[in-house]
Design a protein around this motif. Structure first.
Motif, PDB file in Angstrom:
ATOM      1  N   THR A  41     -32.918  -7.505  -6.933  1.00  0.00           N
ATOM      2  CA  THR A  41     -32.309  -6.640  -7.950  1.00  0.00           C
ATOM      3  C   THR A  41     -31.115  -5.858  -7.405  1.00  0.00           C
ATOM      4  O   THR A  41     -30.360  -5.278  -8.189  1.00  0.00           O
ATOM      5  CB  THR A  41     -33.328  -5.665  -8.560  1.00  0.00           C
ATOM      6  N   ALA A  42     -30.934  -5.855  -6.105  1.00  0.00           N
ATOM      7  CA  ALA A  42     -29.760  -5.199  -5.532  1.00  0.00           C
ATOM      8  C   ALA A  42     -28.483  -5.981  -5.832  1.00  0.00           C
ATOM      9  O   ALA A  42     -27.381  -5.447  -5.699  1.00  0.00           O
ATOM     10  CB  ALA A  42     -29.938  -5.031  -4.025  1.00  0.00           C
ATOM     11  N   TYR A  43     -28.648  -7.236  -6.247  1.00  0.00           N
ATOM     12  CA  TYR A  43     -27.508  -8.081  -6.589  1.00  0.00           C
ATOM     13  C   TYR A  43     -27.308  -8.115  -8.104  1.00  0.00           C
ATOM     14  O   TYR A  43     -28.279  -8.112  -8.855  1.00  0.00           O
ATOM     15  CB  TYR A  43     -27.763  -9.537  -6.162  1.00  0.00           C
ATOM     16  N   SER A  44     -26.061  -8.207  -8.534  1.00  0.00           N
ATOM     17  CA  SER A  44     -25.814  -8.560  -9.931  1.00  0.00           C
ATOM     18  C   SER A  44     -26.270 -10.003 -10.102  1.00  0.00           C
ATOM     19  O   SER A  44     -26.414 -10.739  -9.107  1.00  0.00           O
ATOM     20  CB  SER A  44     -24.322  -8.450 -10.255  1.00  0.00           C
ATOM     21  N   LEU A  45     -26.491 -10.431 -11.327  1.00  0.00           N
ATOM     22  CA  LEU A  45     -26.904 -11.814 -11.542  1.00  0.00           C
ATOM     23  C   LEU A  45     -25.859 -12.776 -10.986  1.00  0.00           C
ATOM     24  O   LEU A  45     -26.205 -13.764 -10.327  1.00  0.00           O
ATOM     25  CB  LEU A  45     -27.171 -12.089 -13.023  1.00  0.00           C
ATOM     26  N   ALA A  46     -24.592 -12.499 -11.201  1.00  0.00           N
ATOM     27  CA  ALA A  46     -23.535 -13.386 -10.703  1.00  0.00           C
ATOM     28  C   ALA A  46     -23.562 -13.485  -9.176  1.00  0.00           C
ATOM     29  O   ALA A  46     -23.464 -14.586  -8.611  1.00  0.00           O
ATOM     30  CB  ALA A  46     -22.170 -12.905 -11.187  1.00  0.00           C
ATOM     31  N   ASP A  47     -23.707 -12.342  -8.501  1.00  0.00           N
ATOM     32  CA  ASP A  47     -23.754 -12.355  -7.040  1.00  0.00           C
ATOM     33  C   ASP A  47     -25.030 -13.015  -6.526  1.00  0.00           C
ATOM     34  O   ASP A  47     -25.020 -13.673  -5.475  1.00  0.00           O
ATOM     35  CB  ASP A  47     -23.637 -10.941  -6.476  1.00  0.00           C
ATOM     36  N   PHE A  48     -26.127 -12.829  -7.262  1.00  0.00           N
ATOM     37  CA  PHE A  48     -27.376 -13.462  -6.851  1.00  0.00           C
ATOM     38  C   PHE A  48     -27.240 -14.980  -6.938  1.00  0.00           C
ATOM     39  O   PHE A  48     -27.653 -15.694  -6.027  1.00  0.00           O
ATOM     40  CB  PHE A  48     -28.543 -12.965  -7.721  1.00  0.00           C
ATOM     41  N   ARG A  49     -26.648 -15.453  -8.026  1.00  0.00           N
ATOM     42  CA  ARG A  49     -26.406 -16.894  -8.172  1.00  0.00           C
ATOM     43  C   ARG A  49     -25.475 -17.402  -7.067  1.00  0.00           C
ATOM     44  O   ARG A  49     -25.695 -18.459  -6.497  1.00  0.00           O
ATOM     45  CB  ARG A  49     -25.736 -17.194  -9.509  1.00  0.00           C
ATOM     46  N   ASP A  50     -24.402 -16.654  -6.830  1.00  0.00           N
ATOM     47  CA  ASP A  50     -23.359 -17.091  -5.912  1.00  0.00           C
ATOM     48  C   ASP A  50     -23.822 -17.137  -4.460  1.00  0.00           C
ATOM     49  O   ASP A  50     -23.548 -18.106  -3.754  1.00  0.00           O
ATOM     50  CB  ASP A  50     -22.137 -16.168  -6.054  1.00  0.00           C
ATOM     51  N   HIS A  51     -24.505 -16.088  -4.003  1.00  0.00           N
ATOM     52  CA  HIS A  51     -24.890 -16.055  -2.588  1.00  0.00           C
ATOM     53  C   HIS A  51     -26.198 -15.315  -2.301  1.00  0.00           C
ATOM     54  O   HIS A  51     -26.817 -15.560  -1.281  1.00  0.00           O
ATOM     55  CB  HIS A  51     -23.765 -15.439  -1.741  1.00  0.00           C
ATOM     56  N   GLY A  52     -26.626 -14.440  -3.181  1.00  0.00           N
ATOM     57  CA  GLY A  52     -27.810 -13.625  -2.893  1.00  0.00           C
ATOM     58  C   GLY A  52     -29.088 -14.424  -2.727  1.00  0.00           C
ATOM     59  O   GLY A  52     -29.869 -14.176  -1.800  1.00  0.00           O
ATOM     60  N   PHE A  53     -29.317 -15.370  -3.616  1.00  0.00           N
ATOM     61  CA  PHE A  53     -30.560 -16.145  -3.540  1.00  0.00           C
ATOM     62  C   PHE A  53     -30.574 -17.001  -2.282  1.00  0.00           C
ATOM     63  O   PHE A  53     -31.594 -17.084  -1.583  1.00  0.00           O
ATOM     64  CB  PHE A  53     -30.736 -16.981  -4.803  1.00  0.00           C
ATOM     65  N   ALA A  54     -29.451 -17.604  -1.953  1.00  0.00           N
ATOM     66  CA  ALA A  54     -29.372 -18.407  -0.723  1.00  0.00           C
ATOM     67  C   ALA A  54     -29.601 -17.529   0.510  1.00  0.00           C
ATOM     68  O   ALA A  54     -30.294 -17.948   1.458  1.00  0.00           O
ATOM     69  CB  ALA A  54     -28.020 -19.109  -0.639  1.00  0.00           C
ATOM     70  N   THR A  55     -29.042 -16.332   0.489  1.00  0.00           N
ATOM     71  CA  THR A  55     -29.248 -15.404   1.607  1.00  0.00           C
ATOM     72  C   THR A  55     -30.728 -15.050   1.750  1.00  0.00           C
ATOM     73  O   THR A  55     -31.277 -15.052   2.861  1.00  0.00           O
ATOM     74  CB  THR A  55     -28.403 -14.128   1.389  1.00  0.00           C
ATOM     75  N   MET A  56     -31.371 -14.747   0.638  1.00  0.00           N
ATOM     76  CA  MET A  56     -32.804 -14.419   0.679  1.00  0.00           C
ATOM     77  C   MET A  56     -33.622 -15.607   1.167  1.00  0.00           C
ATOM     78  O   MET A  56     -34.517 -15.452   2.000  1.00  0.00           O
ATOM     79  CB  MET A  56     -33.297 -13.970  -0.698  1.00  0.00           C
ATOM     80  N   ARG A  57     -33.345 -16.789   0.642  1.00  0.00           N
ATOM     81  CA  ARG A  57     -34.099 -17.982   1.068  1.00  0.00           C
ATOM     82  C   ARG A  57     -33.929 -18.224   2.556  1.00  0.00           C
ATOM     83  O   ARG A  57     -34.898 -18.550   3.248  1.00  0.00           O
ATOM     84  CB  ARG A  57     -33.662 -19.210   0.266  1.00  0.00           C
ATOM     85  N   SER A  58     -32.733 -18.065   3.077  1.00  0.00           N
ATOM     86  CA  SER A  58     -32.492 -18.261   4.512  1.00  0.00           C
ATOM     87  C   SER A  58     -33.288 -17.264   5.346  1.00  0.00           C
ATOM     88  O   SER A  58     -33.860 -17.617   6.379  1.00  0.00           O
ATOM     89  CB  SER A  58     -30.999 -18.129   4.834  1.00  0.00           C
ATOM     90  N   ALA A  59     -33.313 -16.019   4.903  1.00  0.00           N
ATOM     91  CA  ALA A  59     -34.065 -14.995   5.634  1.00  0.00           C
ATOM     92  C   ALA A  59     -35.566 -15.281   5.601  1.00  0.00           C
ATOM     93  O   ALA A  59     -36.256 -15.127   6.620  1.00  0.00           O
ATOM     94  CB  ALA A  59     -33.770 -13.614   5.055  1.00  0.00           C
ATOM     95  N   VAL A  60     -36.073 -15.703   4.455  1.00  0.00           N
ATOM     96  CA  VAL A  60     -37.501 -16.037   4.340  1.00  0.00           C
ATOM     97  C   VAL A  60     -37.812 -17.237   5.225  1.00  0.00           C
ATOM     98  O   VAL A  60     -38.839 -17.270   5.922  1.00  0.00           O
ATOM     99  CB  VAL A  60     -37.897 -16.284   2.869  1.00  0.00           C
ATOM    100  N   PHE A  61     -36.935 -18.235   5.237  1.00  0.00           N
ATOM    101  CA  PHE A  61     -37.140 -19.411   6.085  1.00  0.00           C
ATOM    102  C   PHE A  61     -37.224 -18.994   7.555  1.00  0.00           C
ATOM    103  O   PHE A  61     -38.115 -19.430   8.282  1.00  0.00           O
ATOM    104  CB  PHE A  61     -36.017 -20.432   5.880  1.00  0.00           C
ATOM    105  N   ALA A  62     -36.306 -18.151   7.999  1.00  0.00           N
ATOM    106  CA  ALA A  62     -36.293 -17.707   9.394  1.00  0.00           C
ATOM    107  C   ALA A  62     -37.569 -16.950   9.742  1.00  0.00           C
ATOM    108  O   ALA A  62     -38.175 -17.187  10.799  1.00  0.00           O
ATOM    109  CB  ALA A  62     -35.059 -16.843   9.657  1.00  0.00           C
ATOM    110  N   ARG A  63     -38.015 -16.069   8.872  1.00  0.00           N
ATOM    111  CA  ARG A  63     -39.241 -15.305   9.131  1.00  0.00           C
ATOM    112  C   ARG A  63     -40.468 -16.206   9.106  1.00  0.00           C
ATOM    113  O   ARG A  63     -41.479 -15.913   9.742  1.00  0.00           O
ATOM    114  CB  ARG A  63     -39.396 -14.178   8.110  1.00  0.00           C
ATOM    115  N   GLY A  64     -40.376 -17.327   8.395  1.00  0.00           N
ATOM    116  CA  GLY A  64     -41.493 -18.265   8.329  1.00  0.00           C
ATOM    117  C   GLY A  64     -41.857 -18.874   9.668  1.00  0.00           C
ATOM    118  O   GLY A  64     -42.972 -19.366   9.848  1.00  0.00           O
TER     119      GLY A  64
END
Length: 167
Positions: A41-64
């Protein structure tokens, strides 16, 4: 039975329809429980689509690599559309900031058990709120947001004990 947002949904369903029992597994109660949703929710929908979701997925992958439960979460994130994740995150954060989810859970008219991962599942504030409203809850230790992954035997025993009282 619901985990995380599913626990919130299970509570809402039990408020509206007769159910035999509810098991809420580390369902979000306060903003402190909204780890990933608050990030989204810290991202606007546009920013989340553009890079936020990929950033989150990468961080979750690394912590995995050190947190096995996040491996499954990462896989689920890969199967989720960014718009859906963002919209659900907004809804969950909104519900969790109203400060009424613990009392609503405690007020259910059916048998209800909240299973919390301790110390790294729901936050200390949420555990205190459950205790303050007299909700039936158990902490599985040591565990995080996925106590059924972190402590499968203790989790299964706690849920089986509860279920045996409502059958």
């Amino acid at each position: 039975v619901g985990h995380s947002m599913g626990g919130v949904i299970a509570t809402i369903i039990a408020e509206q329809r007769p159910v035999r029992a509810v098991v809420n597994i580390d369902g979000n109660l306060t903003l402190g429980d909204c780890t990933f949703s608050a990030q989204a929710t810290a991202y606007s929908l546009a920013d989340f689509r553009d890079h936020g979701f990929a950033t989150m997925r990468s961080a979750v992958f690394a912590r995995g690599s050190t947190e096995p439960a996040l491996r499954g979460y990462h896989a689920a994130m890969l199967a989720t559309h960014a718009d859906t994740f963002h919209a659900n995150a907004i809804d969950l954060v909104r519900l969790s900031t109203r400060d009424d989810l613990a009392p609503r859970f405690a007020a259910l008219t059916c048998p209800a058990l909240f299973v919390a991962g301790v110390p790294s599942g729901i936050c200390a504030e949420s555990r205190a709120r459950l205790a303050a409203v007299g909700a039936r809850w158990i902490g599985i230790e040591p565990a995080g947001h996925w106590p059924f992954v972190d402590q499968p035997e203790a989790f299964a025993a706690a849920v089986a004990d509860f279920v045996s009282t409502v059958l």
